[in-house]
Scaffold this motif. Structure first.
Motif, short mmCIF file in Angstrom:
data_model
loop_
_atom_site.label_atom_id
_atom_site.label_comp_id
_atom_site.label_asym_id
_atom_site.label_seq_id
_atom_site.Cartn_x
_atom_site.Cartn_y
_atom_site.Cartn_z
N GLU A 153 -20.49 66.69 -69.88
CA GLU A 153 -21.83 67.06 -69.46
C GLU A 153 -22.30 68.29 -70.23
OE1 GLU A 153 -23.87 68.88 -65.48
OE2 GLU A 153 -22.83 66.97 -65.22
N ILE A 154 -23.50 68.20 -70.83
CA ILE A 154 -24.10 69.33 -71.52
C ILE A 154 -25.56 69.43 -71.09
CG2 ILE A 154 -22.58 69.16 -73.54
CD1 ILE A 154 -24.92 67.81 -75.02
N TYR A 155 -26.21 70.56 -71.44
CA TYR A 155 -27.61 70.75 -71.10
C TYR A 155 -28.44 70.81 -72.37
CZ TYR A 155 -26.47 71.67 -66.23
OH TYR A 155 -26.06 71.53 -64.94
N VAL A 156 -29.63 70.16 -72.32
CA VAL A 156 -30.51 70.12 -73.47
C VAL A 156 -31.96 70.33 -73.02
CG1 VAL A 156 -29.02 68.55 -74.78
CG2 VAL A 156 -30.85 67.61 -73.36
N ASP A 157 -32.79 70.79 -73.96
CA ASP A 157 -34.24 70.70 -73.84
C ASP A 157 -34.69 69.58 -74.76
OD1 ASP A 157 -34.13 72.91 -72.22
OD2 ASP A 157 -34.91 74.31 -73.72
N PHE A 158 -35.60 68.72 -74.32
CA PHE A 158 -36.00 67.62 -75.20
C PHE A 158 -37.45 67.23 -74.98
CE2 PHE A 158 -34.98 65.15 -71.44
CZ PHE A 158 -35.84 64.07 -71.49
N SER A 159 -38.00 66.54 -75.94
CA SER A 159 -39.33 65.93 -75.83
C SER A 159 -39.33 64.65 -76.66
CB SER A 159 -40.41 66.89 -76.32
OG SER A 159 -40.23 67.19 -77.68
N ILE A 160 -40.28 63.77 -76.34
CA ILE A 160 -40.42 62.52 -77.08
C ILE A 160 -41.83 62.47 -77.65
CG2 ILE A 160 -40.34 60.00 -76.96
CD1 ILE A 160 -38.40 60.24 -74.62
N SER A 161 -41.93 62.34 -78.99
CA SER A 161 -43.22 62.43 -79.68
C SER A 161 -43.55 61.10 -80.37
CB SER A 161 -43.17 63.53 -80.75
OG SER A 161 -42.74 64.75 -80.20
N PRO A 162 -44.82 60.76 -80.44
CA PRO A 162 -45.22 59.54 -81.15
C PRO A 162 -45.18 59.74 -82.67
CG PRO A 162 -47.16 60.69 -80.35
CD PRO A 162 -45.98 61.47 -79.86
N LEU A 163 -44.67 58.75 -83.39
CA LEU A 163 -44.72 58.78 -84.85
C LEU A 163 -45.73 57.77 -85.36
CD1 LEU A 163 -40.97 59.18 -85.85
CD2 LEU A 163 -42.74 60.91 -85.67
N ASP A 164 -45.66 56.53 -84.87
CA ASP A 164 -46.69 55.55 -85.18
C ASP A 164 -46.72 54.58 -84.00
OD1 ASP A 164 -44.63 53.66 -85.46
OD2 ASP A 164 -44.54 53.92 -87.64
N GLU A 165 -47.46 53.51 -84.14
CA GLU A 165 -47.64 52.60 -83.00
C GLU A 165 -46.37 51.87 -82.61
OE1 GLU A 165 -49.36 48.91 -85.76
OE2 GLU A 165 -50.63 49.89 -84.27
N ASN A 166 -45.34 51.94 -83.44
CA ASN A 166 -44.09 51.23 -83.13
C ASN A 166 -42.87 52.14 -83.01
OD1 ASN A 166 -45.17 48.53 -83.19
ND2 ASN A 166 -45.36 48.77 -85.42
N THR A 167 -43.06 53.45 -83.20
CA THR A 167 -41.90 54.35 -83.27
C THR A 167 -42.20 55.68 -82.59
OG1 THR A 167 -41.55 53.43 -85.48
CG2 THR A 167 -40.11 55.25 -84.82
N VAL A 168 -41.18 56.21 -81.90
CA VAL A 168 -41.26 57.57 -81.36
C VAL A 168 -40.01 58.33 -81.78
CG1 VAL A 168 -42.59 56.81 -79.34
CG2 VAL A 168 -40.11 56.98 -79.18
N MET A 169 -40.08 59.65 -81.71
CA MET A 169 -38.93 60.47 -82.04
C MET A 169 -38.57 61.37 -80.86
SD MET A 169 -38.35 63.34 -85.02
CE MET A 169 -38.29 62.17 -86.37
N LEU A 170 -37.29 61.34 -80.49
CA LEU A 170 -36.77 62.23 -79.47
C LEU A 170 -36.17 63.44 -80.17
CD1 LEU A 170 -34.76 61.30 -76.31
CD2 LEU A 170 -33.95 63.14 -77.75
#
Length: 575
Positions: free
Chosen positions: A121-138
């Motif tokens: 178990e670890i702790y992270v800060d994260f977000s998920i962003s749109p790249l294009d209509e078919n892809t996102v980046m975490l």
């Protein structure tokens, strides 16, 4: 979950610089080049397609999660980026789909536990962003929260609410005091938002306390998306949250509060695959408009929150929507309470047949510096709105007890002393215990501690105590057990009077003053009083008529055999 536009702008540069990377992962042999390009990021980066599958993972992400690129590729995201609990209310695929559809960033999610490939178990800060209509980046990075907690468990425990991982009440109060001290010299504005989850008790009852706890976590997480970077959010207690807004005038504070209110209500929370719709009510206070001290701002925030709930919930309320005179009178009352200038005056109560004084009632007044008195009708509405009635009651009843004991020591056959008690006081058990302890000490001084019936009569207004009878009995029990008789005030003004007569040990019944004012001139009012009087006689209750203001009213009440009476016609209140 809808993201704050600020996050969209904050990540815009990042999105522009990474969107072209997607095309590099297309089975054309350029994977290594793309991976090298992504390695310039100190954060972990995972690309996800519309099916929720991983299409790339950089070296930082591999190092943090323990998953190599060749092992992680084409795996579902939830297998590589595993949550340790169910704090998110939506599945990964729903989040990915929504980010693609709306173009909004999901997050950032702070201090979140995940499991590595080796189940650590670890702790992270994260977000998920749109790249294009078919892809996102975490995008994510590891934080040292877990080790910090082990190294500094007491510090974290004292400063944070362990359930929501936000600042606790003590930390919030310290932050507000510090902010106030920094801002008061230049009178720079700041605001407070006090937020309460509507009908949270019903949510606990319907879904269980575990789900209620999870909802508190989710709401705390969602609220972080709709406040500014400089704002400070924490749990004030129970289902209440406080948000400190530096450099925010009342208009800015109301805009932020409205944004919170709308975005919490906009989309249901998902708990155990069930949609749970939630709304909140928010009270707003501002320095310097609403007060000169943090304590005054707390009171205004609490009052405006109460008004938001009274007005229908799922809304915000500020002092701009409240009559300014209420707050000015509240300040006057606060000063009087602190200086012990809330004092009782006493109105005599007479036997209507003999004309002899048989009792007295304590009525609250504010004493000015010059000794003049301010009548209750000039400040009681403000006291109710600002939830200060319990403090008035506490001071008045203690002074009444002191007077009663002194009177007994001078002349043992003392008269009954009536005093009003609000539901507001009864719902402050610490104050109730303090009053009973004070009474015990005073009656012990005069040797009457073991007297079965004390001469202090507690007046309760039926409309104040609407609710479950078992709760009403429990609230009144300390006074009843101590031997204080009960009187129902304004009898006939509500619909629970008969229930109280049946279930409580009532000794006195005081007629509704509005009826008394009409009894000399309206036949229907006379018949109502006559019917109540006969019922009271059958129950061996003493009846009391208030607001006797002329001879005609007094004559009719005598004809109807009403026991006692009071009013300006017989005697005005006196110190």
């Amino acid at each position: 979950m809808v993201a704050n536009p600020k996050y969209k702008q904050r990540a815009s540069d990042q999105i522009q610089s990474t969107s072209s990377i997607v095309s590099l992962f297309d089975d054309t042999g350029t994977d290594h080049y793309a991976e090298d390009l992504l390695s310039i990021y100190y954060d972990g980066a995972i690309g996800i397609n519309k099916d929720g599958e991983i299409i790339f993972i950089n070296k930082t992400a591999s190092k943090i999660t323990g998953w190599l690129h060749e092992d992680a590729k084409h795996q579902p995201l939830e297998k590589v980026f595993q949550f340790c609990n169910d704090i998110l209310e939506q599945s990964y695929l729903k989040i990915v789909t929504k980010v693609m559809r709306t173009g909004h960033i999901f997050g950032p999610i702070k201090r979140h536990p995940i499991k590595t490939k080796k189940n650590k178990e670890i702790y992270v800060d994260f977000s998920i962003s749109p790249l294009d209509e078919n892809t996102v980046m975490l995008m994510f990075h590891k934080i040292s929260l877990a080790s910090d907690l082990q190294q500094r468990p007491m510090l974290y425990q004292f400063s944070h609410d362990t359930l929501t991982r936000t600042a606790n009440r003590n930390t919030l109060q310290q932050s507000i005091n510090h902010l106030h001290n920094n801002y008061k010299q230049k009178r720079n504005p700041y605001s407070l938002l006090l937020l309460d989850i509507d009908r949270f008790k019903l949510i606990n009852e319907n879904y269980g306390h575990k789900s209620g706890d999870q909802l508190l976590q989710l709401i705390a997480e969602r609220m972080q998306h709709f406040i500014r970077d400089k704002d400070n959010l924490g749990r004030w207690g129970g289902e209440e949250f406080m948000c400190i807004l530096p450099d925010a005038d009342i208009d800015t504070a109301c805009k932020i509060a409205d944004r919170l209110c709308q975005n919490i209500a906009e989309e249901p929370f998902i708990i155990d695959d069930r949609e749970v719709p939630v709304t909140v009510s928010i009270g707003v206070s501002n320095y310097p408009e609403d007060g000169a001290t943090p304590e005054e701002l707390f009171r205004v925030a609490d009052t405006t929150l109460h008004q938001a709930k009274q007005n229908g919930r799922n809304r915000i309320h500020s002092s701009q929507q409240t009559t300014k005179s209420i707050f000015s009178k509240g300040s006057l009352l606060e000063k009087a309470l602190n200086e012990n200038r809330v004092v009782p005056v006493y109105q005599a109560i007479f036997d209507l047949k003999t004309g002899k004084q048989v009792a007295e009632e304590a009525l609250a007044r504010i004493q000015n510096d010059d000794g003049s008195l301010i009548a209750a009708h000039e400040f009681i509405d403000a006291a109710v709105e600002l939830q200060m009635v319990h403090r008035i009651d506490s001071q008045i009843i203690k002074k009444m007890i002191t007077r009663c004991v002194k009177s007994y020591m001078e002349q043992p056959n003392t008269l009954p002393h009536f005093v009003n008690l609000s539901a507001d006081l009864l719902r402050h058990p610490q104050l109730v215990n303090d009053i009973i302890q004070f009474a015990k000490e005073k009656y012990d001084e005069c040797g009457q501690i073991n007297c079965e019936e004390k001469p202090i009569v507690i007046e309760i207004t039926e409309q104040e105590l609407l609710g479950d009878m078992d709760e009403v009995k429990s609230l009144l029990a300390p006074f009843i057990d101590f031997g204080m008789p009960l009187a129902i005030d304004d009898f006939g003004s509500g619909y629970s009077s008969l229930t109280y007569l049946a279930d409580l040990p009532i000794s006195y019944l005081k007629f509704d003053g509005a009826l008394i004012k009409r009894v000399a001139y309206e036949d229907r009012a006379r018949k109502i009083i006559n019917g109540i009087q006969k019922m009271a006689e059958s129950l061996n209750l003493i009846t009391i008529a208030e607001h006797i203001e002329d001879q005609a009213t007094l004559d009719v009440l005598r004809e109807l055999n009403v026991s006692w009476g009071q009013g300006y016609f017989s005697a005005k209140p006196a110190e």
